[in-house]
Write an enzyme that holds these catalytic residues in place. Sequence first.
Site, PDB file in Angstrom:
ATOM      1  N   SER A  94       0.841  -1.189   0.000  1.00  0.00           N
ATOM      2  CA  SER A  94       0.000   0.000   0.000  1.00  0.00           C
ATOM      3  C   SER A  94       0.887   1.254   0.000  1.00  0.00           C
ATOM      4  CB  SER A  94      -0.962  -0.059   1.191  1.00  0.00           C
ATOM      5  OG  SER A  94      -2.061   0.797   1.007  1.00  0.00           O
ATOM      6  N   HIS A 229      -7.675  -6.008   0.332  1.00  0.00           N
ATOM      7  CA  HIS A 229      -6.535  -5.099   0.389  1.00  0.00           C
ATOM      8  C   HIS A 229      -5.414  -5.657   1.258  1.00  0.00           C
ATOM      9  CE1 HIS A 229      -4.637  -1.207  -0.209  1.00  0.00           C
ATOM     10  NE2 HIS A 229      -4.383  -1.140   1.082  1.00  0.00           N
TER      11      HIS A 229
END
Length: 247
Positions: A94, A229
């Site tokens: 990320s 995610h």
Amino acid sequence: MSGRAPMEWLRIFEPRPRAGSRLFCFPHAGGGAASYRPWTAMLRPDVELVAVQYPGRQDRFGEPCAESLEELVAGATAEIAGLLDRPYAFFGHSMGATVAFEAVRALTARGLPEPRRLFVSARSAPSESEPVRVDTADDADLLAHVRGLGSAGGAHLDAEPRLRPLVLPSLRADLAVVNSYRYRGGEPVRCPVTAIAGSTDHSVGRREIAAWQRHTTLPVELLELPGGHFYLEESAQRLLSVLNDRV
């Protein structure tokens, strides 16, 4: 690692002085080096794991958080530069993927060797970076954002409200860093890039991930692993298999 000066930005949980290569790992927004500790046991014995520890969390909790991505890159690369005596790779998840990418560029600008491979996880290409749409001043909105990403950390914050003062400040600061980042162009990196996404991660578009090709002179490898995610929590073994094969 005996005789080496204490490191402020880097953590080596299991020193492997005879390792043939190193894997440097950059955490996500609000994350810390400790999240990578379990990987040490899953990496090949000839790979030494080095995790980056941003200020303002875990054992650096008393320090102010970084205010810009440039600050994170400068702090990390100042110490990484002293550990490039063997082949290495970068992994960033990320926000950490963007930090890792800019770290490669910073090291290259100093004439230092590039990594053998850059692993970018759950993150759009720098040229496609957009602000995270969350009211970071509102704890409820911030918690809803974390909950929506499906991390185990978000579940812990729901179950243990007393942890929030320890976690939310660094998350809030890191999201401000993400939102202030602007890609400034420049030469692409000259190392292979493996871009990895969770199969059910709707927070990052596949077109934005594929755009990593604009940032390297070599073909980008695109991989998808089961999960959202934070697929690296539920697909850790499969992810480490990918890393072991390519590091």
